[in-house]
Write a protein that holds these residues in place. Sequence first.
Motif, PDB file in Angstrom:
ATOM      1  N   MET A 160     -45.327  40.357  24.870  1.00  0.00           N
ATOM      2  CA  MET A 160     -46.496  39.543  25.134  1.00  0.00           C
ATOM      3  C   MET A 160     -47.114  39.156  23.799  1.00  0.00           C
ATOM      4  O   MET A 160     -47.155  39.928  22.857  1.00  0.00           O
ATOM      5  CB  MET A 160     -47.510  40.317  25.981  1.00  0.00           C
ATOM      6  N   GLY A 161     -47.635  37.918  23.732  1.00  0.00           N
ATOM      7  CA  GLY A 161     -48.244  37.443  22.504  1.00  0.00           C
ATOM      8  C   GLY A 161     -49.104  36.230  22.757  1.00  0.00           C
ATOM      9  O   GLY A 161     -49.179  35.711  23.871  1.00  0.00           O
ATOM     10  N   ILE A 162     -49.725  35.772  21.695  1.00  0.00           N
ATOM     11  CA  ILE A 162     -50.547  34.579  21.762  1.00  0.00           C
ATOM     12  C   ILE A 162     -49.789  33.476  21.036  1.00  0.00           C
ATOM     13  O   ILE A 162     -49.425  33.619  19.871  1.00  0.00           O
ATOM     14  CB  ILE A 162     -51.922  34.826  21.122  1.00  0.00           C
ATOM     15  N   PHE A 163     -49.564  32.371  21.743  1.00  0.00           N
ATOM     16  CA  PHE A 163     -48.785  31.273  21.203  1.00  0.00           C
ATOM     17  C   PHE A 163     -49.675  30.050  21.022  1.00  0.00           C
ATOM     18  O   PHE A 163     -50.563  29.793  21.825  1.00  0.00           O
ATOM     19  CB  PHE A 163     -47.625  30.925  22.153  1.00  0.00           C
ATOM     20  N   ALA A 164     -49.399  29.275  19.964  1.00  0.00           N
ATOM     21  CA  ALA A 164     -50.124  28.029  19.724  1.00  0.00           C
ATOM     22  C   ALA A 164     -49.297  26.885  20.284  1.00  0.00           C
ATOM     23  O   ALA A 164     -48.118  26.748  19.978  1.00  0.00           O
ATOM     24  CB  ALA A 164     -50.353  27.839  18.226  1.00  0.00           C
ATOM     25  N   VAL A 165     -49.935  26.059  21.114  1.00  0.00           N
ATOM     26  CA  VAL A 165     -49.274  24.905  21.707  1.00  0.00           C
ATOM     27  C   VAL A 165     -49.860  23.654  21.061  1.00  0.00           C
ATOM     28  O   VAL A 165     -51.073  23.446  21.085  1.00  0.00           O
ATOM     29  CB  VAL A 165     -49.491  24.868  23.241  1.00  0.00           C
ATOM     30  N   LYS A 166     -49.005  22.824  20.463  1.00  0.00           N
ATOM     31  CA  LYS A 166     -49.429  21.559  19.856  1.00  0.00           C
ATOM     32  C   LYS A 166     -49.650  20.546  20.965  1.00  0.00           C
ATOM     33  O   LYS A 166     -48.841  20.424  21.872  1.00  0.00           O
ATOM     34  CB  LYS A 166     -48.334  21.064  18.900  1.00  0.00           C
ATOM     35  N   THR A 167     -50.788  19.827  20.901  1.00  0.00           N
ATOM     36  CA  THR A 167     -51.121  18.848  21.937  1.00  0.00           C
ATOM     37  C   THR A 167     -51.411  17.490  21.299  1.00  0.00           C
ATOM     38  O   THR A 167     -51.551  17.386  20.080  1.00  0.00           O
ATOM     39  CB  THR A 167     -52.378  19.274  22.729  1.00  0.00           C
ATOM     40  N   THR A 168     -51.529  16.486  22.138  1.00  0.00           N
ATOM     41  CA  THR A 168     -51.996  15.186  21.682  1.00  0.00           C
ATOM     42  C   THR A 168     -53.466  15.338  21.285  1.00  0.00           C
ATOM     43  O   THR A 168     -54.204  16.092  21.916  1.00  0.00           O
ATOM     44  CB  THR A 168     -51.875  14.160  22.837  1.00  0.00           C
ATOM     45  N   ALA A 169     -53.885  14.614  20.258  1.00  0.00           N
ATOM     46  CA  ALA A 169     -55.275  14.699  19.796  1.00  0.00           C
ATOM     47  C   ALA A 169     -56.242  14.374  20.929  1.00  0.00           C
ATOM     48  O   ALA A 169     -56.000  13.476  21.730  1.00  0.00           O
ATOM     49  CB  ALA A 169     -55.494  13.742  18.635  1.00  0.00           C
ATOM     50  N   SER A 170     -57.314  15.123  21.021  1.00  0.00           N
ATOM     51  CA  SER A 170     -58.379  14.966  22.018  1.00  0.00           C
ATOM     52  C   SER A 170     -57.936  15.299  23.443  1.00  0.00           C
ATOM     53  O   SER A 170     -58.647  14.983  24.386  1.00  0.00           O
ATOM     54  CB  SER A 170     -58.961  13.543  21.993  1.00  0.00           C
ATOM     55  N   GLN A 171     -56.797  15.927  23.609  1.00  0.00           N
ATOM     56  CA  GLN A 171     -56.323  16.306  24.944  1.00  0.00           C
ATOM     57  C   GLN A 171     -56.232  17.827  25.096  1.00  0.00           C
ATOM     58  O   GLN A 171     -55.622  18.317  26.044  1.00  0.00           O
ATOM     59  CB  GLN A 171     -54.943  15.684  25.221  1.00  0.00           C
ATOM     60  N   GLY A 173     -43.370  31.358  16.370  1.00  0.00           N
ATOM     61  CA  GLY A 173     -44.026  32.621  16.053  1.00  0.00           C
ATOM     62  C   GLY A 173     -45.191  32.917  16.973  1.00  0.00           C
ATOM     63  O   GLY A 173     -45.640  32.066  17.741  1.00  0.00           O
ATOM     64  N   LYS A 174     -45.647  34.158  16.887  1.00  0.00           N
ATOM     65  CA  LYS A 174     -46.768  34.621  17.710  1.00  0.00           C
ATOM     66  C   LYS A 174     -47.982  34.826  16.827  1.00  0.00           C
ATOM     67  O   LYS A 174     -47.869  35.054  15.632  1.00  0.00           O
ATOM     68  CB  LYS A 174     -46.447  35.970  18.350  1.00  0.00           C
ATOM     69  N   SER A 175     -49.140  34.774  17.446  1.00  0.00           N
ATOM     70  CA  SER A 175     -50.390  35.116  16.775  1.00  0.00           C
ATOM     71  C   SER A 175     -50.890  36.429  17.358  1.00  0.00           C
ATOM     72  O   SER A 175     -50.592  36.758  18.504  1.00  0.00           O
ATOM     73  CB  SER A 175     -51.446  34.034  17.003  1.00  0.00           C
ATOM     74  N   LEU A 185     -54.254  39.029  18.248  1.00  0.00           N
ATOM     75  CA  LEU A 185     -55.632  38.875  18.715  1.00  0.00           C
ATOM     76  C   LEU A 185     -56.595  38.788  17.539  1.00  0.00           C
ATOM     77  O   LEU A 185     -57.564  38.027  17.584  1.00  0.00           O
ATOM     78  CB  LEU A 185     -56.016  40.033  19.638  1.00  0.00           C
ATOM     79  N   THR A 186     -56.320  39.514  16.462  1.00  0.00           N
ATOM     80  CA  THR A 186     -57.216  39.481  15.303  1.00  0.00           C
ATOM     81  C   THR A 186     -57.239  38.100  14.648  1.00  0.00           C
ATOM     82  O   THR A 186     -58.235  37.711  14.062  1.00  0.00           O
ATOM     83  CB  THR A 186     -56.817  40.531  14.249  1.00  0.00           C
ATOM     84  N   GLU A 187     -56.156  37.329  14.776  1.00  0.00           N
ATOM     85  CA  GLU A 187     -56.106  35.993  14.188  1.00  0.00           C
ATOM     86  C   GLU A 187     -56.912  34.967  14.990  1.00  0.00           C
ATOM     87  O   GLU A 187     -57.315  33.942  14.440  1.00  0.00           O
ATOM     88  CB  GLU A 187     -54.657  35.508  14.070  1.00  0.00           C
ATOM     89  N   VAL A 188     -57.120  35.214  16.274  1.00  0.00           N
ATOM     90  CA  VAL A 188     -57.826  34.243  17.109  1.00  0.00           C
ATOM     91  C   VAL A 188     -59.179  34.742  17.606  1.00  0.00           C
ATOM     92  O   VAL A 188     -59.903  33.990  18.248  1.00  0.00           O
ATOM     93  CB  VAL A 188     -56.971  33.809  18.330  1.00  0.00           C
ATOM     94  N   GLU A 189     -59.571  35.978  17.286  1.00  0.00           N
ATOM     95  CA  GLU A 189     -60.811  36.512  17.842  1.00  0.00           C
ATOM     96  C   GLU A 189     -62.057  35.789  17.340  1.00  0.00           C
ATOM     97  O   GLU A 189     -63.074  35.759  18.031  1.00  0.00           O
ATOM     98  CB  GLU A 189     -60.924  38.019  17.601  1.00  0.00           C
ATOM     99  N   HIS A 190     -61.994  35.140  16.169  1.00  0.00           N
ATOM    100  CA  HIS A 190     -63.169  34.396  15.708  1.00  0.00           C
ATOM    101  C   HIS A 190     -63.435  33.172  16.585  1.00  0.00           C
ATOM    102  O   HIS A 190     -64.545  32.648  16.591  1.00  0.00           O
ATOM    103  CB  HIS A 190     -63.019  33.999  14.235  1.00  0.00           C
ATOM    104  N   PHE A 191     -62.457  32.720  17.369  1.00  0.00           N
ATOM    105  CA  PHE A 191     -62.680  31.630  18.316  1.00  0.00           C
ATOM    106  C   PHE A 191     -63.377  32.134  19.587  1.00  0.00           C
ATOM    107  O   PHE A 191     -63.920  31.343  20.344  1.00  0.00           O
ATOM    108  CB  PHE A 191     -61.355  30.981  18.740  1.00  0.00           C
ATOM    109  N   LEU A 192     -63.339  33.434  19.835  1.00  0.00           N
ATOM    110  CA  LEU A 192     -63.846  33.988  21.086  1.00  0.00           C
ATOM    111  C   LEU A 192     -65.350  34.211  21.089  1.00  0.00           C
ATOM    112  O   LEU A 192     -65.960  34.245  22.144  1.00  0.00           O
ATOM    113  CB  LEU A 192     -63.132  35.313  21.399  1.00  0.00           C
TER     114      LEU A 192
END
Length: 145
Positions: free
Chosen positions: A1-12, A67-69, A71-78
């Motif tokens: 289990m991990g946190i994955f970044a998904v690239k999206t279209t801008a503003s979507q 790659g995976k992220s 929780l410590t890498e994304v916790e500042h967003f929470l």
Amino acid sequence: MGIFAVKTTASQERTVADMIASREEDEVHAVLAPDSLTSYVMVEADNNAVLERVMDEIPHARSIVPGKSSLTEVEHFLSPTPDVEGIAESDIVELIAGPFKGEKARVQRIDEGKDQVTVELYEATVPIPVTVRGDQIRVLDSDER
């Protein structure tokens, strides 16, 4: 289990996050679309194979960042940043909402716990302290700059 970044279209980002969340996949645990992260959505999933399967049916989802992220890498967003962050005592501010909208004032006191600022209006003949929410002011001039 991990946190994955998904690239999206801008503003979507929000649309993609909502579509991923609305699919009832047991392997997808959480979806995060922070306002400060443009063109990316963070997804907590068991593996990236399930994420690729889900993304095939979602428009505006472009790719998975390798790659995976952690929780410590994304916790500042929470945790949201307080509106009074970046405001200091004696700063010159403009009130952008409320009954004194458009007035200029000097910051007297900051209450980070309540996310409030006490200001003193410039043009007032008698100095009156006014307490407003942090999102109701805009810094015009700061002593620290």
